[in-house]
Motif scaffolding. Sequence first.
Motif, PDB file in Angstrom:
ATOM      1  N   ALA A 197      48.634  33.710   2.806  1.00 47.09           N
ATOM      2  CA  ALA A 197      47.955  34.200   1.605  1.00 47.09           C
ATOM      3  C   ALA A 197      46.475  33.838   1.711  1.00 47.09           C
ATOM      4  O   ALA A 197      46.119  32.752   2.177  1.00 47.09           O
ATOM      5  N   ILE A 198      45.636  34.751   1.255  1.00 44.74           N
ATOM      6  CA  ILE A 198      44.192  34.556   1.267  1.00 44.74           C
ATOM      7  C   ILE A 198      43.694  34.565  -0.168  1.00 44.74           C
ATOM      8  O   ILE A 198      43.819  35.583  -0.855  1.00 44.74           O
ATOM      9  N   GLU A 199      43.148  33.464  -0.627  1.00 52.38           N
ATOM     10  CA  GLU A 199      42.554  33.393  -1.961  1.00 52.38           C
ATOM     11  C   GLU A 199      41.169  34.025  -1.846  1.00 52.38           C
ATOM     12  O   GLU A 199      40.303  33.503  -1.175  1.00 52.38           O
ATOM     13  N   ALA A 200      41.001  35.198  -2.468  1.00 57.35           N
ATOM     14  CA  ALA A 200      39.776  35.975  -2.267  1.00 57.35           C
ATOM     15  C   ALA A 200      39.012  36.214  -3.567  1.00 57.35           C
ATOM     16  O   ALA A 200      38.475  37.285  -3.805  1.00 57.35           O
ATOM     17  N   THR A 201      38.967  35.202  -4.393  1.00 60.04           N
ATOM     18  CA  THR A 201      38.245  35.281  -5.660  1.00 60.04           C
ATOM     19  C   THR A 201      36.781  35.668  -5.507  1.00 60.04           C
ATOM     20  O   THR A 201      36.201  36.262  -6.403  1.00 60.04           O
ATOM     21  N   ALA A 202      36.181  35.339  -4.385  1.00 57.84           N
ATOM     22  CA  ALA A 202      34.752  35.610  -4.183  1.00 57.84           C
ATOM     23  C   ALA A 202      34.450  37.103  -4.074  1.00 57.84           C
ATOM     24  O   ALA A 202      33.329  37.524  -4.350  1.00 57.84           O
ATOM     25  N   ILE A 203      35.449  37.902  -3.712  1.00 62.91           N
ATOM     26  CA  ILE A 203      35.207  39.336  -3.547  1.00 62.91           C
ATOM     27  C   ILE A 203      34.896  39.963  -4.903  1.00 62.91           C
ATOM     28  O   ILE A 203      35.657  39.817  -5.861  1.00 62.91           O
ATOM     29  N   SER A 219      32.388  39.059  -6.715  1.00 66.53           N
ATOM     30  CA  SER A 219      31.780  38.051  -7.595  1.00 66.53           C
ATOM     31  C   SER A 219      30.258  38.034  -7.509  1.00 66.53           C
ATOM     32  O   SER A 219      29.602  37.470  -8.386  1.00 66.53           O
ATOM     33  N   GLY A 220      29.720  38.589  -6.429  1.00 63.49           N
ATOM     34  CA  GLY A 220      28.281  38.515  -6.224  1.00 63.49           C
ATOM     35  C   GLY A 220      27.814  37.148  -5.753  1.00 63.49           C
ATOM     36  O   GLY A 220      26.626  36.845  -5.776  1.00 63.49           O
ATOM     37  N   ARG A 221      28.743  36.302  -5.309  1.00 63.44           N
ATOM     38  CA  ARG A 221      28.397  34.952  -4.849  1.00 63.44           C
ATOM     39  C   ARG A 221      28.031  34.961  -3.368  1.00 63.44           C
ATOM     40  O   ARG A 221      28.623  34.256  -2.559  1.00 63.44           O
ATOM     41  N   GLY A 222      27.069  35.753  -3.001  1.00 66.98           N
ATOM     42  CA  GLY A 222      26.458  35.782  -1.675  1.00 66.98           C
ATOM     43  C   GLY A 222      27.335  35.425  -0.511  1.00 66.98           C
ATOM     44  O   GLY A 222      28.204  36.179  -0.099  1.00 66.98           O
ATOM     45  N   GLY A 223      27.093  34.237   0.046  1.00 68.41           N
ATOM     46  CA  GLY A 223      27.777  33.802   1.259  1.00 68.41           C
ATOM     47  C   GLY A 223      29.277  33.687   1.091  1.00 68.41           C
ATOM     48  O   GLY A 223      30.033  33.973   2.025  1.00 68.41           O
ATOM     49  N   ASP A 224      29.750  33.280  -0.087  1.00 66.75           N
ATOM     50  CA  ASP A 224      31.194  33.163  -0.310  1.00 66.75           C
ATOM     51  C   ASP A 224      31.862  34.536  -0.220  1.00 66.75           C
ATOM     52  O   ASP A 224      32.920  34.696   0.384  1.00 66.75           O
ATOM     53  N   GLU A 225      31.232  35.528  -0.829  1.00 65.84           N
ATOM     54  CA  GLU A 225      31.778  36.887  -0.795  1.00 65.84           C
ATOM     55  C   GLU A 225      31.717  37.456   0.620  1.00 65.84           C
ATOM     56  O   GLU A 225      32.679  38.064   1.103  1.00 65.84           O
ATOM     57  N   THR A 226      30.607  37.260   1.298  1.00 68.13           N
ATOM     58  CA  THR A 226      30.455  37.737   2.671  1.00 68.13           C
ATOM     59  C   THR A 226      31.515  37.115   3.570  1.00 68.13           C
ATOM     60  O   THR A 226      32.128  37.795   4.398  1.00 68.13           O
ATOM     61  N   ALA A 282      37.302  45.212  -6.475  1.00 63.94           N
ATOM     62  CA  ALA A 282      37.696  46.358  -5.650  1.00 63.94           C
ATOM     63  C   ALA A 282      38.373  45.858  -4.378  1.00 63.94           C
ATOM     64  O   ALA A 282      37.980  44.825  -3.821  1.00 63.94           O
ATOM     65  N   VAL A 283      39.370  46.582  -3.921  1.00 62.98           N
ATOM     66  CA  VAL A 283      40.034  46.239  -2.668  1.00 62.98           C
ATOM     67  C   VAL A 283      39.093  46.621  -1.524  1.00 62.98           C
ATOM     68  O   VAL A 283      38.617  47.751  -1.463  1.00 62.98           O
ATOM     69  N   PRO A 284      38.795  45.673  -0.622  1.00 62.06           N
ATOM     70  CA  PRO A 284      37.908  45.989   0.500  1.00 62.06           C
ATOM     71  C   PRO A 284      38.448  47.156   1.332  1.00 62.06           C
ATOM     72  O   PRO A 284      39.654  47.258   1.571  1.00 62.06           O
ATOM     73  N   THR A 285      37.545  48.004   1.773  1.00 57.58           N
ATOM     74  CA  THR A 285      37.959  49.195   2.528  1.00 57.58           C
ATOM     75  C   THR A 285      38.681  48.842   3.821  1.00 57.58           C
ATOM     76  O   THR A 285      39.540  49.601   4.264  1.00 57.58           O
ATOM     77  N   THR A 286      38.376  47.705   4.417  1.00 57.76           N
ATOM     78  CA  THR A 286      39.000  47.331   5.695  1.00 57.76           C
ATOM     79  C   THR A 286      40.487  47.032   5.563  1.00 57.76           C
ATOM     80  O   THR A 286      41.203  47.053   6.562  1.00 57.76           O
ATOM     81  N   GLY A 291      40.199  31.543 -13.865  1.00 56.24           N
ATOM     82  CA  GLY A 291      39.495  30.706 -12.905  1.00 56.24           C
ATOM     83  C   GLY A 291      39.838  29.259 -13.206  1.00 56.24           C
ATOM     84  O   GLY A 291      40.694  28.972 -14.037  1.00 56.24           O
ATOM     85  N   GLY A 292      39.172  28.368 -12.517  1.00 58.90           N
ATOM     86  CA  GLY A 292      39.360  26.944 -12.782  1.00 58.90           C
ATOM     87  C   GLY A 292      40.802  26.512 -12.719  1.00 58.90           C
ATOM     88  O   GLY A 292      41.565  26.914 -11.838  1.00 58.90           O
ATOM     89  N   ILE A 293      41.185  25.686 -13.683  1.00 54.76           N
ATOM     90  CA  ILE A 293      42.528  25.099 -13.684  1.00 54.76           C
ATOM     91  C   ILE A 293      43.611  26.159 -13.809  1.00 54.76           C
ATOM     92  O   ILE A 293      44.686  26.026 -13.240  1.00 54.76           O
ATOM     93  N   LYS A 294      43.326  27.246 -14.539  1.00 55.87           N
ATOM     94  CA  LYS A 294      44.332  28.297 -14.688  1.00 55.87           C
ATOM     95  C   LYS A 294      44.662  28.921 -13.331  1.00 55.87           C
ATOM     96  O   LYS A 294      45.818  29.126 -13.001  1.00 55.87           O
ATOM     97  N   ARG A 295      43.641  29.213 -12.546  1.00 51.02           N
ATOM     98  CA  ARG A 295      43.850  29.852 -11.253  1.00 51.02           C
ATOM     99  C   ARG A 295      44.340  28.855 -10.209  1.00 51.02           C
ATOM    100  O   ARG A 295      45.325  29.096  -9.515  1.00 51.02           O
TER     101      ARG A 295
END
Length: 181
Positions: free
Chosen positions: A22-28, A30-37, A65-69, A84-88
């Motif tokens: 499983a891949i936790e991909a919350t950054a996608i 989000s606009g959080r620069g390097g984390d999203e990249t 959005a689901v990444p095109t790849t 987010g946070g404790i809930k996630r």
Amino acid sequence: VCGDPGADHRVPRRGRSTLNIAIEATAIGSGRGGDETYALALLEGLALRAGGQDRFVVYLRPDAAVPTTIRDRAAFPIRRLAGGGIKRYGFGLPRAARADGVQLLHVAVHSPVLSPVPIAYQLPDLSFVHHPEFFRRATRARLAALVPIHVRPARVGMKLSEFSIPHTIQTYVLTGKTMGF
């Protein structure tokens, strides 16, 4: 990955078993620069290497959005996790990982403290330690409090550069063997 997006860039794997991660991909999204990249590049790399029986469950935010790849790829089922946070990290991810029957949960920056499956932890860089002036006080405090809690129970730790590994080991008093460096 550069080159023709329509070309088959897969490289054959030798002697490996099927992956069920499983891949936790919350950054996608989000606009959080390097984390999203990083998250997008990780999924792209996995898409290029995925074998016929591999499975990479991707945990996205409800509005991402689901990444095109990975769109429409059977090896990449998408799960939407709210909060987010404790809930996630305290409840959502551990429940989802258990329900999805994955062998490993990959996370970046933040991680469940208690997980029913082993954690592969992508450690953030230590700029919040070495250059606190670049961070808001609340962000600095959150990272300083939580990263040490997340890094220790991880089965494997990953860093983007060899340069940062010694700093990470020294800062968190880890052994290379403990973190798989």
